[in-house]
Design a protein around this motif. Structure first.
Motif, mmCIF file in Angstrom:
data_model
loop_
_atom_site.group_PDB
_atom_site.id
_atom_site.type_symbol
_atom_site.label_atom_id
_atom_site.label_comp_id
_atom_site.label_asym_id
_atom_site.label_seq_id
_atom_site.Cartn_x
_atom_site.Cartn_y
_atom_site.Cartn_z
ATOM 1 N N ARG A 35 0.876 -1.289 0.090
ATOM 2 C CA ARG A 35 -0.097 0.007 -0.217
ATOM 3 C C ARG A 35 1.021 1.224 0.010
ATOM 4 O O ARG A 35 1.681 1.346 0.820
ATOM 5 N N LEU A 52 -3.938 0.643 -3.184
ATOM 6 C CA LEU A 52 -3.946 -0.533 -2.461
ATOM 7 C C LEU A 52 -4.748 -1.436 -3.413
ATOM 8 O O LEU A 52 -5.541 -1.226 -4.130
ATOM 9 N N TYR A 56 -8.029 -5.847 0.066
ATOM 10 C CA TYR A 56 -7.877 -4.900 1.253
ATOM 11 C C TYR A 56 -9.074 -4.297 1.708
ATOM 12 O O TYR A 56 -9.758 -4.199 2.721
ATOM 13 N N ASN A 185 -4.533 2.419 10.267
ATOM 14 C CA ASN A 185 -5.466 1.871 9.364
ATOM 15 C C ASN A 185 -6.426 1.027 10.222
ATOM 16 O O ASN A 185 -5.911 0.479 11.029
ATOM 17 N N THR A 197 2.190 -7.009 4.964
ATOM 18 C CA THR A 197 1.715 -6.072 4.175
ATOM 19 C C THR A 197 2.992 -4.873 4.208
ATOM 20 O O THR A 197 3.280 -4.492 5.401
ATOM 21 N N ASN A 199 3.955 -0.805 3.865
ATOM 22 C CA ASN A 199 3.210 0.306 3.499
ATOM 23 C C ASN A 199 4.275 1.137 3.278
ATOM 24 O O ASN A 199 5.229 1.590 4.383
#
Length: 427
Positions: A35, A52, A56, A185, A197, A199
Motif C-alpha cells: 500500500r 492498494l 484489502y 488503518n 503488508t 506500507n
C-alpha cells in the motif's frame, strides 16, 4: 556429564531447526501486498493519494453462505464456484453505479489524526487498474496523474478481485497545514500473510519529501513529522526485520559464525558478506540484473546452496591464518552477492527507482540489514564460546548439530526452489 550436555544440545538444536523448517518460506513471498500513501500538503489541509489491492477493501465483507453454496457477495463484487472453490470478481455494474464507493471504504479505514483527533476525509476520485498494468505511482506527480486520468481496467471480461488495484484520492479539510499527524488503518480483511503488508508513506510537507516505511495492517499509528531521522529509522527497522525474519539469511549467518575458529576469522567472514550484499543490493534494486521470471528462483536456489556450503565449512572448520582468512573472505563476498539480490528484490516491491530520497532509503535499509546481521552474531558467538567452556565435545556437538540441521533445511529449499527454477525455464 559432558555426554548428557551433548545429547541435550543435540535435541534442542534439532527441535529448533524443525520449527524453522516448518515456519520458513522464501523471502520473495513477503511484502507482495503493498500500500502506498502519497500525502500532499495543501493550504487548508491534506490530500492523500492511496494505492492498494482491492481485496484489502472487500475481502472481509462477504455474507452468510446460501443454499447455492456461495456466500453473499461483498460490495462491488460477484462470486461463483470454480472447481468447488469460491472465486470473486469485480462487479462492473456496481462500480459504474457508485464510482466512489470503493473510495469511501478506503476513507473509512484510513485514520488520520491531528493533535489526537481523527479528521474526516472527502473522497475526490477513484481509479481501478489490473495488477501489472497499473500506471506509475512512485512519485506525487505520478500518483496525481494516475488518479486524474482515471481507470485503465476494462470490465468487459470477468476480472478476479485479486487482480485489481485501486487508486483513491481523499481530501482532509483542516483549515491549515499540520506539521505533524498520525496515520493508521482500521481495515482487517483477513487475508493470508496480511501481517507482511508493506506500507510506504511519502510526505510532501516541504520541497524535500520524507519517506516512511512500516509493515502490517498499520493498526498502530505511524507518527509523521518533518524529521528526516524518523523516516530513516523506519527503513533501518525494516532492514533489521527482513534479515531476522528471512530464515534463510539467518541460517547462513549462523553457519558463518559457528565456522569461525576465532574472532579475527569471524570479522573476515562478516565483512565479506557485508561487501557482497551491499553491492548487489544496489545493483539489483536499480535493475542491473536479468528481468526474466526465472531469475528470482535461480537466486533463491543459489542462496539455499550457499547455506549448504557454509554448513560444510562450519563442520570442517579449519585453523585460521592469513591465507585461509582471505580465501573465506572471497567466498563470503560471492555468497553475499547472492543474498544482496534477495534483499534488493524485496525492497524493489516497495520503492521504485524514481521514488524521492531513494539513496537515503536504500542506505538506511542496508544499515538495517547490517544491524540484523550483527544481532545474529552477538547471540550466536557468545553462546558457542560459553558452551566451549564445558569442553571440546559439547562445543563440537553443538556446532555440528547446527550445521547439519541448517544443511538439511537448505537441501529441501534447494530442491523446492530448483524445481521452480526449472519449471519457469521450460516455459
Amino acid at each position: 556429564m559432558s555426554k548428557l550436555i551433548s545429547r541435550a544440545l543435540l535435541v534442542f538444536v534439532t527441535t529448533c531447526l524443525i520449527v524453522f523448517a516448518v515456519a520458513s518460506h522464501a523471502h520473495f513471498l513477503l511484502n507482495l501486498n503493498v500500500r502506498v500513501f502519497h500525502v500532499e500538503h495543501t493550504s487548508d489541509g491534506l490530500r492523500i493519494h492511496l494505492r492498494l489491492p482491492m481485496p484489502y477493501l472487500v475481502a472481509d465483507k462477504t455474507g452468510a453462505i446460501g443454499t447455492d453454496g456461495l456466500p453473499s457477495a461483498a460490495p462491488f463484487t460477484t462470486n461463483a464456484l470454480e472447481d468447488g472453490n469460491v472465486v470473486h470478481f469485480a462487479d462492473p455494474a456496481q462500480l459504474d453505479a457508485d464510482p466512489l464507493g470503493l473510495g469511501r471504504i478506503a476513507e473509512a479505514g484510513t485514520i488520520v489524526e491531528v493533535q489526537g483527533q481523527r479528521v474526516a476525509g472527502n473522497v475526490e476520485s477513484v481509479a481501478i487498474h489490473r495488477v501489472g498494468e497499473e500506471p506509475g505511482f512512485a512519485t506525487l506527480n505520478e500518483a496525481q496523474k494516475a488518479v486524474f486520468e482515471g481507470s485503465t481496467l476494462s470490465l468487459d471480461l470477468p476480472v478476479y478481485v485479486g487482480d485489481v488495484i485501486v487508486d483513491v484520492t481523499v481530501r482532509y479539510d483542516l483549515k491549515t497545514t499540520p506539521s505533524t499527524y498520525a496515520l493508521s488503518n482500521a481495515l482487517n480483511p483477513g487475508l493470508p500473510d496480511q501481517e507482511m503488508t508493506a506500507n510506504l508513506i511519502l510526505d510532501y510537507g516541504s520541497s524535500d519529501p520524507l519517506v516512511f516505511r512500516t509493515r502490517g495492517l498499520m493498526e498502530d499509528p505511524v507518527e509523521i513529522s518533518r524529521s528526516s531521522f524518523a523516516g530513516i529509522v523506519t527503513f533501518i527497522w525494516e532492514g533489521v526485520r527482513h534479515i531476522l525474519e528471512g530464515i534463510d539469511h539467518v541460517l547462513f549467518v549462523v553457519c558463518l559464525v559457528i565456522g569461525a575458529p576465532e574472532l579475527r576469522a569471524l570479522l573476515w567472514r562478516v565483512t565479506g558478506f557485508t561487501v557482497g550484499h551491499s553491492v548487489t543490493l544496489s545493483l539489483g534494486f536499480f535493475g542491473y540484473v536479468p528481468s526474466g521470471a526465472w531469475f528470482v528462483p535461480l537466486v533463491e536456489t543459489g542462496i539455499a546452496l550457499s547455506i549448504i556450503y557454509a554448513a560444510v565449512l562450519a563442520i570442517k572448520r579449519e585453523d585460521s591464518g592469513p591465507n585461509a582468512n582471505r580465501k573465506v573472505f572471497v567466498v563470503t563476498v560471492l555468497m553475499g552477492l547472492l543474498h544482496g539480490l534477495g534483499f534488493s528484490f524485496v525492497l524493489h516491491e516497495i520503492l521504485q527507482v524514481t521514488s524521492p530520497n531513494i539513496w537515503q532509503s536504500l542506505l538506511a535499509f542496508n544499515i538495517g540489514v547490517e544491524v540484523g546481521q550483527v544481532a545474529i552474531v552477538l547471540v550466536t558467538w557468545p553462546l558457542l564460546n560459553s558452551i566451549s567452556k564445558f569442553g571440546p565435545t559439547p562445543e563440537f556437538t553443538l556446532r555440528v548439530s547446527i550445521a547439519i540441521g541448517c544443511g538439511a533445511v537448505a537441501s529441501w529449499w534447494t530442491f523446492e526452489r530448483g524445481k521452480n527454477f526449472l519449471d519457469l525455464l521450460s516455459i
